[in-house]
Write an enzyme that holds these catalytic residues in place. Structure first.
Site, PDB file in Angstrom:
ATOM      1  CG  ASP A 188       7.148   8.722  14.429  1.00 50.15           C
ATOM      2  OD1 ASP A 188       8.088   9.526  14.285  1.00 50.15           O
ATOM      3  OD2 ASP A 188       5.948   9.056  14.357  1.00 50.15           O
ATOM      4  CD  GLU A 193      -2.521   1.661   2.498  1.00 52.19           C
ATOM      5  OE1 GLU A 193      -2.438   0.892   3.468  1.00 52.19           O
ATOM      6  OE2 GLU A 193      -3.223   2.688   2.489  1.00 52.19           O
ATOM      7  CG  ASP A 227       7.310  14.153  16.899  1.00 49.13           C
ATOM      8  OD1 ASP A 227       7.803  15.213  17.320  1.00 49.13           O
ATOM      9  OD2 ASP A 227       6.393  14.099  16.054  1.00 49.13           O
TER      10      ASP A 227
END
Ligand SMILES: [Zn+2]
Length: 413
Positions: A109, A44, A111
């Site tokens: 991830d 995807e 951040d």
């Protein structure tokens, strides 16, 4: 961001996707040597178009078809999702429940906004060279654990384009991990616990796990320069009170007095704090403070979901214009997020190439493809594409190794 205006994206993106985006190596990466049937076709992609129009479940027959579509749609942002049981583009046509996410890279991830309670220089989306050290520390700690504790080979670390970093773990076996395994891995890598209301977020057991002690060794390399000098965490009353909230009460009362009495810098105060903790027979509290202030803070939801989307390498950050570039771990301490090229700069560089080339015609036996690959090699994106190609070569070498092993076995039997 002085050199970037978001309003110029519609003009810049067509040029970027036509002449700079490294589609060649990008396609090689996501095909993974065509490990299993229709692997690339079942992946995807999702595109964010102008005005935040979000198009999910895109899939393509080949990297070339993906390239054409990206050049046509000019997405503001590209995300990569999972490899599904069926082609994502057909997700509405398959039987309910049959459409399943099967594989994906294990992703992390990190951040900078998750560190707002422990950085003094910036807040929310802002970053500066001072707090960027937190990302350097995070990469060092997580990457060491991936390689040494998990036996992982293929990691791609990428600057998000704004205020954080992503890691793509690409080993064949890891891409097959279940959501439960992914959660367990993040759990293993998580030390700082509790939300805003939790004052003390790290409490070490008396028997420290090797992962923690290895991480503390990494932290020690940066702590003094980053936290004591750079952030000056013991420099002002506000700031040292926050640190002292993490130490046992007797030590706290004592140090609050000492700190307010004498004008000292953070280095001197930290030495005193360690001394008092040792006397109090709680020396591990100093490590707890270091971990709470500097240990990587992972977003568990991004890592555990197989179908979770993550911004693609070489995608543009629509707010800053910076390209999401691979980070060279061999020169990690030198990585400068502010030196990462913006789409405006790259397109400007293309103009310069064009005028350098003068009237040279494009008919000197060059195919469209070779001209394109030369284009990004002439821009300031080139060193980052090189890092990406080195990562790819390692993946391809290990596939080659496996194929050789397989043919050896056939000879033997
Ligand atoms: Zn900062």
């Amino acid at each position: 961001m002085a050199d970037f205006e978001a309003a110029s994206l519609p003009d810049l993106l067509p040029l970027y996707y036509r002449r700079v985006f490294p589609f060649g190596p990008y396609g090689r990466w996501l095909r993974y040597g065509d490990v299993s049937k229709n692997y690339f076709q079942r992946r995807e992609f999702s595109f964010t178009l102008r005005d935040d129009i979000y198009v999910r479940y895109q899939s393509f027959n080949s990297p070339q078809e993906l390239e054409k579509e990206i050049q046509k749609m000019c997405p503001y942002k590209i995300d990569i999702g999972a490899v599904y049981s069926h082609r994502p583009i057909q997700h509405n046509t398959v039987h309910m429940g049959a459409f399943q996410a099967q594989e994906k890279e294990l992703v992390f991830d990190i951040d900078m906004t998750d560190y707002d309670d422990v950085r003094r220089c910036c807040s929310s989306a802002e970053i500066c060279p001072k707090c960027w050290t937190l990302m350097t520390i995070a990469i060092r700690i997580i990457d060491r654990a991936l390689v040494e504790d998990f036996g992982i080979k293929h990691r791609l670390w990428v600057y998000s384009g704004r205020r954080g970093v992503h890691c793509w773990v690409c080993d064949d076996s890891v891409r097959k991990w279940s959501s439960a395994l992914r959660s367990a891995a993040v759990e293993y890598l998580t030390v700082v616990k509790g939300g805003e209301e939790t004052v003390k977020k790290v409490t070490l057991p008396s028997n420290i796990h090797p992962f923690i002690s290895e991480s503390i060794d990494v932290l020690t390399l940066y702590f003094e320069e980053y936290a004591l000098v750079g952030q000056d965490i013991l420099g002002s009353k506000d700031s040292y009170e926050k640190v002292l909230a993490l130490v046992p009460e007797t030590v706290r009362v004592d140090l609050l007095q000492e700190f307010s009495k004498r004008k000292q810098d953070s280095l001197q105060r930290w030495a005193l704090l360690k001394q008092k903790l040792a006397k109090n027979k709680t020396p591990h509290v100093a490590s707890e403070i270091m971990l709470q202030y500097c240990f990587p803070r992972l977003d568990i939801n991004v890592s555990k979901g197989i179908n979770h989307l993550l911004k693609s390498p070489f995608s543009v950050h629509p707010k800053t214009g910076r390209i999401s570039v691979p980070i060279d771990l061999k020169n990690l301490d030198e990585f400068d997020p502010f030196a990462v090229p913006t789409i405006s700069r790259l397109c400007h560089e293309l103009d310069t190439i064009r005028s350098d080339d003068g009237n040279r015609k494009e008919n000197e036996g060059e195919t469209e493809g070779s001209r394109k690959s030369r284009d990004y090699r002439k821009t300031s994106l080139a060193p980052y594409v090189k890092v990406f190609e080195q990562f790819l070569e390692e993946i391809e070498n290990s596939h080659r190794g496996e194929r050789l092993n397989a043919s050896d076995m056939q000879l033997e039997f």
